[in-house]
Design an enzyme around this catalytic site. Sequence first.
Site, PDB file in Angstrom:
ATOM      1  N   HIS A 236       4.212 -15.372  11.765  1.00 37.32           N
ATOM      2  CA  HIS A 236       3.151 -15.822  10.848  1.00 37.32           C
ATOM      3  C   HIS A 236       3.637 -17.016  10.032  1.00 37.32           C
ATOM      4  CE1 HIS A 236       0.409 -12.586  11.684  1.00 37.32           C
ATOM      5  NE2 HIS A 236       1.053 -11.632  11.014  1.00 37.32           N
TER       6      HIS A 236
ATOM      7  N   ASP B 111       7.350  -4.758   2.485  1.00 37.00           N
ATOM      8  CA  ASP B 111       6.965  -3.665   1.589  1.00 37.00           C
ATOM      9  C   ASP B 111       8.176  -2.772   1.301  1.00 37.00           C
ATOM     10  OD1 ASP B 111       5.875  -1.558   0.228  1.00 37.00           O
ATOM     11  OD2 ASP B 111       4.196  -1.226   1.619  1.00 37.00           O
TER      12      ASP B 111
ATOM     13  N   HIS C 297      -2.365 -13.177  15.059  1.00 39.56           N
ATOM     14  CA  HIS C 297      -2.125 -12.033  15.941  1.00 39.56           C
ATOM     15  C   HIS C 297      -2.530 -12.285  17.388  1.00 39.56           C
ATOM     16  CE1 HIS C 297      -2.057  -9.440  12.121  1.00 39.56           C
ATOM     17  NE2 HIS C 297      -0.832  -9.817  12.469  1.00 39.56           N
TER      18      HIS C 297
ATOM     19  N   ASP D 269       0.782  -1.223   0.000  1.00 42.46           N
ATOM     20  CA  ASP D 269       0.000   0.000   0.000  1.00 42.46           C
ATOM     21  C   ASP D 269       0.813   1.272   0.000  1.00 42.46           C
ATOM     22  OD1 ASP D 269       1.167  -0.362   2.389  1.00 42.46           O
ATOM     23  OD2 ASP D 269      -0.650  -0.232   3.588  1.00 42.46           O
TER      24      ASP D 269
ATOM     25  N   HIS E 221       7.910 -10.548  13.636  1.00 44.65           N
ATOM     26  CA  HIS E 221       6.459 -10.687  13.536  1.00 44.65           C
ATOM     27  C   HIS E 221       6.076 -11.565  12.333  1.00 44.65           C
ATOM     28  CE1 HIS E 221       2.235  -8.992  13.775  1.00 44.65           C
ATOM     29  NE2 HIS E 221       2.273  -9.357  12.493  1.00 44.65           N
ATOM     30  N   GLU E 222       6.632 -11.216  11.187  1.00 46.59           N
ATOM     31  CA  GLU E 222       6.248 -11.956   9.970  1.00 46.59           C
ATOM     32  C   GLU E 222       6.649 -13.421  10.061  1.00 46.59           C
ATOM     33  OE1 GLU E 222       4.150 -10.767   8.012  1.00 46.59           O
ATOM     34  OE2 GLU E 222       4.341  -8.774   8.908  1.00 46.59           O
TER      35      GLU E 222
ATOM     36  N   ASP F   1      32.417   2.846 -15.807  1.00 49.62           N
ATOM     37  CA  ASP F   1      32.046   4.251 -15.995  1.00 49.62           C
ATOM     38  C   ASP F   1      30.831   4.359 -16.908  1.00 49.62           C
ATOM     39  OD1 ASP F   1      34.306   4.961 -14.557  1.00 49.62           O
ATOM     40  OD2 ASP F   1      35.549   5.291 -16.348  1.00 49.62           O
TER      41      ASP F   1
ATOM     42  N   ASP G 279      25.832  10.670 -15.397  1.00 47.86           N
ATOM     43  CA  ASP G 279      26.399   9.467 -14.763  1.00 47.86           C
ATOM     44  C   ASP G 279      26.299   8.260 -15.679  1.00 47.86           C
ATOM     45  OD1 ASP G 279      26.836  10.927 -12.466  1.00 47.86           O
ATOM     46  OD2 ASP G 279      24.961  10.293 -11.506  1.00 47.86           O
TER      47      ASP G 279
HETATM   48  C1  0D3 Z   1       1.572  -4.668   9.890  1.00 48.72           C
HETATM   49  O1  0D3 Z   1       2.086  -4.202   8.879  1.00 48.72           O
HETATM   50  C2  0D3 Z   1       1.759  -6.094  10.287  1.00 48.72           C
HETATM   51  C3  0D3 Z   1       3.220  -6.349  10.530  1.00 48.72           C
HETATM   52  C4  0D3 Z   1       3.702  -6.067  11.917  1.00 48.72           C
HETATM   53  C5  0D3 Z   1       2.865  -5.863  12.998  1.00 48.72           C
HETATM   54  C6  0D3 Z   1       3.397  -5.687  14.258  1.00 48.72           C
HETATM   55  C7  0D3 Z   1       4.757  -5.725  14.476  1.00 48.72           C
HETATM   56  C8  0D3 Z   1       5.598  -5.883  13.384  1.00 48.72           C
HETATM   57  C9  0D3 Z   1       5.064  -6.072  12.122  1.00 48.72           C
HETATM   58  C10 0D3 Z   1       1.208  -6.881   9.114  1.00 48.72           C
HETATM   59  S1  0D3 Z   1       1.204  -8.602   9.333  1.00 48.72           S
HETATM   60  N1  0D3 Z   1       0.838  -3.921  10.718  1.00 48.72           N
HETATM   61  C11 0D3 Z   1       0.561  -2.541  10.453  1.00 48.72           C
HETATM   62  C12 0D3 Z   1       1.534  -1.642  11.201  1.00 48.72           C
HETATM   63  O2  0D3 Z   1       1.999  -1.956  12.270  1.00 48.72           O
HETATM   64  C13 0D3 Z   1      -0.849  -2.184  10.857  1.00 48.72           C
HETATM   65  N2  0D3 Z   1       1.801  -0.500  10.594  1.00 48.72           N
HETATM   66  C14 0D3 Z   1       2.627   0.500  11.207  1.00 48.72           C
HETATM   67  C15 0D3 Z   1       1.904   1.139  12.310  1.00 48.72           C
HETATM   68  O3  0D3 Z   1       0.709   1.374  12.190  1.00 48.72           O
HETATM   69  N3  0D3 Z   1       2.588   1.403  13.409  1.00 48.72           N
HETATM   70 ZN    ZN Z   2       0.776  -9.633  11.234  1.00 49.19          ZN
HETATM   71 CA    CA Z   3       3.225  -0.025   3.321  1.00 49.61          CA
END
Ligand code: 0D3
Ligand code: ZN
Ligand code: CA
Length: 592
Positions: free
Chosen positions: A223, A199, A229, A176, A219-220, A412, A503
């Site tokens: 999963h 990402d 969660h 996103d 975290h991932e 170069d 460049d």
């Molecule tokens: C995610 O992107 C999770 C990954 C995550 C969640 C908690 C700890 C490490 C990684 C997708 S599985 N969560 C979003 C997030 O935390 C909602 N975004 C940044 C934020 O809102 N602080």
């Molecule tokens: Zn997650």
């Molecule tokens: Ca993102």
Amino acid sequence: MVLPWFFICFLVKFCIVEVIPVNGGVQEAAGITKEDLIKAQEYIDRFYNAVSVSRRLTDPKEEKIKAMQTFFGLNITGKINKETLQVMNKPRCGVPDVQRFSHFPGKPKWEKTSLTYRVVNYTPDITDSEVDYAIAQALRLWSEVTPLKFRQIYSGEADIMISFGYRDHGDFSPFDGPLGILAHAFSPSNGIGGDAHFDEDETWTLGRQGTNIFLVALHELGHSLGLEHSKYEQAIMYPTLLDHSFVDPTKFKLFKDDVDGIQALYGPRIPNGPKPTIKPQPKPPKEPQPKPPIGPQPKPPKEPQPKPPKEPQPKPPKEPQPKPPNEPQPKPPKEPPHKPPKEPPHKPPKEPQPKPTKKPQPIPPKKPEPKPTKKPESKPTWRPETKPKPNPADDPKNPTVPRKCDRELKFDAITSMRGDLLFFKEGIFWRKSGTKNNVDTILINATWPRLQSIDAAYEVPQRDIVYLFKGRHFWITKGFSLVRDYPQDISQFGFPVSVKKIDAALFLKEERKAIFFVRDKYWSYDHVSLKMDPKSPRKIKKDFLGIGKRVEAAFQDNDRLYFSNGANQMEYNPRRNHVVRKIPNYQRLNCK
Ligand code: 0D3
Ligand code: ZN
Ligand code: CA
Ligand code: ZN
């Protein structure tokens, strides 16, 4: 910020009411395995059981499939097809659960304790070894509280394939853009199961600024191992990354709920059993260059790993948006910068006899990869068929001649010329034959006496000319004969005086556009209208996804673009806008 896909997940979750027994009946289409069907059945039962179907009129399963297809905007066939399966296999995302730790429906877990992982590509934000380090540390934490062992592999398919991508990256769960969703991962299973995607639009770091790669990996990978969660904010499996207190993996302690969750799947580490395979890593890479984080029986990359590039070496696969600048121009080619070069007298080149037109350089063989890939160290199978013939500039004792097989070899400039590839470095260029695959070393000023070195070059094959750039000057050469009336000033192209040097440059043959790389931006010059595209300059990073922030040398070859920065070059697919692989520069010169 709440994201669209976050929202979808919420809705899917919302549809769960009860679980009904799995037993046949899912409507299938061609090319789907039995295993797929069982999974699809489970999915429909899990998420679409509550769909109110007119049970008597039609097959309820078919209606549920239709409901699911409608929801996801798929073709509504009522049958399980590839497209539908792909959506069903979506990764997990930030669904807030109101339980302590949780698992995926059906509690999928790995049925073995020795797992492999592979980092398929890397982010340009930090070094490759920093990424490896963070991943290894995250796995170490999970392996310290379970019987699980992890081993990194560098080619082929691993249980856990880790990659960076952005927006649409091939799994129907596009990222996103910056912030929001940081990453996602698939629950344990074969194929995409267990894979973790990060990402690339986040700015990955090892610290508290940006997005900490270690915390997200932890975290991932939770999963990937089967954890969903947790409701506890202190848990790493909490849906949102809240706490950046422990970005140092050596200080990080898993929260009890995370440990309970993973042990509910795999049990605890067996006392006196084997030590975790992923050992506490030496240290975040910085000063000591850490080698790939592996434990006891890890097998290192096949050959001595060419040192990871020092500078952020880009690569990741990218997506569909901002395209490189190329509106197809159906017109016939015209002249280059305003003053068209006069046709040079066809006098024979100084020394290397340019050959008649050859067919395009074959691109090195590529292993088909289902996903964006960066191969850390692939040896070309293309070998010189004949020995390069000796050349005065080949003298290895001559310190002024750059060493062509240096592992840190940088260029170069690179350009094609009549089917050959010319690689420029300091006072010489290597000419790699497009037909014979041999490499000659040639002095630049023996070929073009007024030139000592060049910054950038590109060929306009339709006109059989090559542009050479040095500082604010450019020349046109036809074969090895410089065209008269050059050099001229790059203001001819529309560059402002602030641009002191180019460049790198390449020519998009189909679009008939020259792309110039200047610091972190690129300029696009249309060889048909003879104008700089008004959108120029644009950020390299924005449009050429994953190639990094700067380009030192670039060229097009067989519909692929190659961007060299530091010791490597990225092979880039301009149609799909992503990096296909990384090639060490020295390999281009047939060095082993
Ligand atoms: C995610 O992107 C999770 C990954 C995550 C969640 C908690 C700890 C490490 C990684 C997708 S599985 N969560 C979003 C997030 O935390 C909602 N975004 C940044 C934020 O809102 N602080
Ligand atoms: Zn997650
Ligand atoms: Ca993102
Ligand atoms: Zn993904």
